[in-house]
Scaffold this active site. Structure first.
Site: not given
Length: 284
Positions: A124-125
């Site tokens: 997802c970051g």
């Protein structure tokens, strides 16, 4: 008055004594303190490095089993062939911080499963939504008819805290049954390791799923702890401190009950109020 110039912990001990200078109200005194030992543990799968975690020595077999179960590498004790402390060809004691695991299935499949899980959990970051969605796709919400009373939550945490407070620099995790009885309690320098040891104990005892149990933790609740509890199907998590925002999101998505700041006869309820009686609506 001086501090010890170096500190070496005997191999395998969970805590060591260390001379410290205690300063209180502008006065100094010398005394002995206990320090939690932190050492690396390398986990090998069929002799090949799988992971390295920093942990407090002790209950290493449970830690490994809990880690493998929480990461989806094994589905239970029946998937394990051997968990053994690895030693070099000369039996070098320096290798005592290495645990080797032999599975009954294909180790290559297990490594690929771990790789996919890692990619999913780190994909997802900067936001947590994709991570939670990936976990929800792999793990359905918890289904449990467990109901706990307000008094039982506070009483169980009171019982656990008497041990938690003795650990000092260690984190602790305790598992309670539906009647509020302590089933197992484990300690570690890392709160996630303490949870892995508890879950690993139940995996090796063939006691999972844990859908009629409550997990108590001595510190804050991170997303990782909720994920581990979800894998073990634990419906209720209660903590001395606060949960993170992502931990609350995960608990809501998985229909888990998440309780924080359990102390002095009260607590904060962040998710899953339907498992706590009397109901919140009756109290406000």
């Amino acid at each position: 008055m001086s501090l010890d110039p170096d500190l070496e912990a005997p191999r395998g001990v969970p805590a060591v004594r260390h001379r410290v200078v205690k300063v209180r109200d502008h006065a100094a005194s010398e005394c002995q303190d206990h320090l939690a030992v932190e050492e690396p543990l390398e986990i090998r799968l069929g002799g090949v490095n799988l992971s390295v975690t920093m942990r407090t020595p002790g209950d290493d077999e449970e830690l490994v089993a809990g880690f493998l179960f929480s990461e989806g590498i094994i589905g239970g004790a029946d998937d394990l062939d051997v968990i053994a402390r690895y030693r070099g060809p000369d039996g070098d004691p320096d290798d005592s911080n290495v645990m080797n695991v032999l599975l009954k299935g294909d180790a290559r499949v297990a490594r690929e499963r771990l790789r996919r899980n890692f990619v999913a959990s780190s994909s997802c970051g900067l936001c947590g939504k994709a991570t939670i969605d990936a976990i929800r796709a792999a793990l359905p919400p918890v289904k449990s008819d467990l109901v706990i009373t307000i008094d039982r939550v506070t009483a169980a945490m009171h019982d656990a805290q008497s041990t938690f407070e003795k650990t000092g620099g260690l984190h602790a995790a305790g598992l309670f049954d539906a009647d509020g009885r302590l089933v197992v309690l484990r300690e570690d320098i890392g709160r996630h390791n303490a949870v892995d040891k508890v879950i690993g104990h139940m995996v090796l005892a063939r006691g999972v799923p844990l859908d009629r149990h409550v997990l108590m933790v001595s510190g804050r609740v991170s997303f990782e702890i909720v994920q581990k509890a979800l894998t073990a199907r634990i419906p209720v998590i209660a903590a001395v401190s606060a949960p993170s925002s992502m931990a609350v999101q995960m608990a809501l998505a998985a229909d888990m009950t998440l309780i924080g700041f359990v102390r002095n006869g009260g607590f904060n309820l962040y998710a899953g109020a339907h498992r706590v009686v009397p109901g919140v609506a009756e109290l406000v």
